[in-house]
Design an enzyme around this catalytic site. Structure first.
Site, PDB file in Angstrom:
ATOM      1  N   LYS A   1     -21.407  23.837  41.705  1.00  0.00           N
ATOM      2  CA  LYS A   1     -22.266  22.983  40.876  1.00  0.00           C
ATOM      3  C   LYS A   1     -23.598  23.646  40.581  1.00  0.00           C
ATOM      4  CE  LYS A   1     -19.929  18.783  41.949  1.00  0.00           C
ATOM      5  NZ  LYS A   1     -19.838  17.561  42.723  1.00  0.00           N
TER       6      LYS A   1
ATOM      7  N   HIS B   1     -20.542   9.357  46.525  1.00  0.00           N
ATOM      8  CA  HIS B   1     -19.285   9.998  46.143  1.00  0.00           C
ATOM      9  C   HIS B   1     -18.262   9.693  47.241  1.00  0.00           C
ATOM     10  CE1 HIS B   1     -16.583  13.445  45.428  1.00  0.00           C
ATOM     11  NE2 HIS B   1     -17.182  13.624  44.265  1.00  0.00           N
TER      12      HIS B   1
ATOM     13  N   CYS C   1     -15.360   9.594  41.073  1.00  0.00           N
ATOM     14  CA  CYS C   1     -15.233   9.606  42.539  1.00  0.00           C
ATOM     15  C   CYS C   1     -16.257   8.684  43.193  1.00  0.00           C
ATOM     16  CB  CYS C   1     -15.386  11.007  43.121  1.00  0.00           C
ATOM     17  SG  CYS C   1     -14.100  12.133  42.624  1.00  0.00           S
TER      18      CYS C   1
ATOM     19  N   GLN D   1     -25.374  17.310  44.230  1.00  0.00           N
ATOM     20  CA  GLN D   1     -25.842  17.033  42.880  1.00  0.00           C
ATOM     21  C   GLN D   1     -27.333  17.349  42.725  1.00  0.00           C
ATOM     22  OE1 GLN D   1     -24.182  16.664  39.643  1.00  0.00           O
ATOM     23  NE2 GLN D   1     -22.897  15.766  41.210  1.00  0.00           N
TER      24      GLN D   1
HETATM   25  C1  LIG Z   1     -19.222  17.015  43.616  1.00  0.00           C
HETATM   26  C2  LIG Z   1     -19.800  16.136  44.641  1.00  0.00           C
HETATM   27  C3  LIG Z   1     -19.235  16.054  45.919  1.00  0.00           C
HETATM   28  C4  LIG Z   1     -17.996  16.803  46.309  1.00  0.00           C
HETATM   29  O1  LIG Z   1     -18.198  18.177  46.229  1.00  0.00           O
HETATM   30  P1  LIG Z   1     -16.959  19.184  46.355  1.00  0.00           P
HETATM   31  O2  LIG Z   1     -17.509  20.461  45.849  1.00  0.00           O
HETATM   32  O3  LIG Z   1     -15.871  18.616  45.498  1.00  0.00           O
HETATM   33  O4  LIG Z   1     -16.577  19.222  47.789  1.00  0.00           O
HETATM   34  C5  LIG Z   1     -19.846  15.233  46.824  1.00  0.00           C
HETATM   35  N1  LIG Z   1     -20.927  14.518  46.515  1.00  0.00           N
HETATM   36  C6  LIG Z   1     -21.511  14.572  45.305  1.00  0.00           C
HETATM   37  C7  LIG Z   1     -22.741  13.774  45.035  1.00  0.00           C
HETATM   38  C8  LIG Z   1     -20.955  15.376  44.326  1.00  0.00           C
HETATM   39  O5  LIG Z   1     -21.512  15.425  43.116  1.00  0.00           O
END
Ligand SMILES: *Cc1c(COP(=O)(O)O)cnc(C)c1O
Length: 408
Positions: A228, A125, A366, A205
């Protein structure tokens, strides 16, 4: 047939948003890798906090402040137990994974010199790429990339060849948000430690799908975002081994993170407060704890095995659509499916799916380097949670077929 110990119909009742209609259709929420939905147990915790004991923490003598402090510190302990950290002060509350990574990248500025190397995987990411690029710019260190294969698996032999005495840091996600690959982080961590490199694992994740044990992993830093994993946005944690957190300089200066301040010199507070300047997201931290309780009440084994069935079913059904290609076919995957339909832009399919009440993500997720690797502008990503159903998979598949018909 999908079998599960979970009572999905009852679980779905915990999530008020799942009753919503979108564009006249029942919501089919398949964007869980971007953010998960929030169960009423967590919503109630938030309402309860603001209704009964909203107060600033750690400094009040009054009862409300004491109650808020206890609830916040209790949440820290819940998270500590959940990921099996040795000490509660190894859990630093942050605003999320991005913030956690920036904290470590900032701290490493004084540890790196010209010619040192930082290894980053090819499937990160942006939040686990850019802070390290910035760190390398500040210090003259070199960023090197651990390559992957077309299935979306990291090439561990190539990784081993990249490691040397110059390697000071290895950073990698536990699970790729764009491909769903579960990376062999045990191996990645142990190989890095052979050359005395520190390892940061981005667990944003992984945390919704996999029970984490930081001691067993022997990982130096691990990050989680609450939103998440059924918690609220704007809060997360950095886990750091005590020895590393002691060595790392403070990230931001301000209140809460000090022991004593004079205009001549300031001394810093002990862990974890050294890294928690200012008034934190108190309610968010407490609600994060409630989200962890909720996940554990379902049980990670039950969650993982149900999501695996959903993934296998959805993969088979989607694959039956002519011209549909799935990106990320690793042996070990979470319930994420990235795909494209030949000749059609992912955004166009996403737009039609939205008209049918189906929420998916389209774009580069991203993770632009992954899209460059496959030479595509982006993908459609359907990511499933334990509250999704087989019927919802069918609605998605029908929706994709309909979109394909309309667009070709
Ligand atoms: C969502 C995500 C991020 C970023 O997380 P935030 O909550 O936006 O800071 C980083 N790495 C992975 C693998 C993600 O899925």
């Amino acid at each position: 047939m999908i079998t599960t110990n979970l009572d999905i119909e009852t679980i779905r009742k915990d999530f008020p948003i799942l009753k919503r209609k979108v564009n006249g259709y029942p919501l089919v929420y398949l964007d869980n890798a971007a953010t998960s939905q929030t169960p009423k147990q967590v919503i109630d915790t938030i309402v309860d906090y603001y209704s009964r004991f909203n107060a600033n923490i750690h400094r009040g003598v009054h009862s409300l402040s004491q109650e808020a402090t206890d609830a916040y510190e209790n949440a820290r302990k819940k998270i500590q137990n959940h990921i099996n950290a040795v000490e509660p002060h190894e859990i630093i509350f942050t605003s999320g994974t991005t913030d956690s990574i920036n904290l470590v990248a900032s701290g490493f500025t004084s540890f790196l010199k010209k010619g040192d190397e930082v290894l980053v995987s090819a499937m990160e990411h942006h939040s686990n790429i850019v802070p390290w690029q910035m760190l390398c710019e500040r210090t003259g260190a070199i960023l090197k990339v651990i390559p992957m294969n077309p299935e979306g698996e990291l090439l561990i032999d190539e990784y081993a060849k990249l490691l040397s005495n110059n390697t000071k840091l290895v950073v990698c996600n536990h699970v790729s948000n764009a491909l769903g690959s579960i990376n062999p982080i045990e191996k990645i961590i142990s190989l890095a430690h052979e050359v005395d490199a520190a390892v940061l694992i981005d667990g944003a994740q992984a945390a919704p799908h996999i029970k984490i044990d930081v001691q067993k992993l022997n990982v130096d830093f691990y990050t989680v975002s609450a939103h998440k994993i059924c918690g609220p946005t704007g809060v997360g944690i950095l886990y750091g081994k005590e020895e590393w957190l002691k060595k790392l300089p403070p990230y931001q200066g301000g209140g809460e993170m000090i022991a004593e301040v004079t205009f001549e010199k300031t001394t810093y507070a002990d862990l974890p407060h050294k890294f928690e300047a200012g008034t934190p997201n108190i309610c968010g931290g407490i609600a994060f704890g409630a989200a962890i309780d909720y996940m554990n009440s379902l049980g990670y084994e039950a969650i993982a095995s149900y999501e695996k069935e959903l993934l296998e079913y959805a993969t088979e059904e989607l694959k039956s659509i002519k011209g549909l290609k799935i990106y990320g076919t690793s042996q070990h995957k979470t319930s994420v499916i990235s795909f494209n339909v030949e000749g059609i832009h992912p955004y166009d399919i996403g737009t039609i799916l939205d008209k049918l009440g189906i929420a998916v993500r389209t774009g580069h997720h991203c993770a632009q380097p992954i899209m460059d690797y496959y030479n595509i502008p982006g993908t459609i990503r359907a990511s499933f949670s334990f509250y999704n159903t087989k019927d919802e998979v069918d609605i998605l598949v029908e929706g994709v077929k309909k979109a394909k018909q309309m667009l070709s």
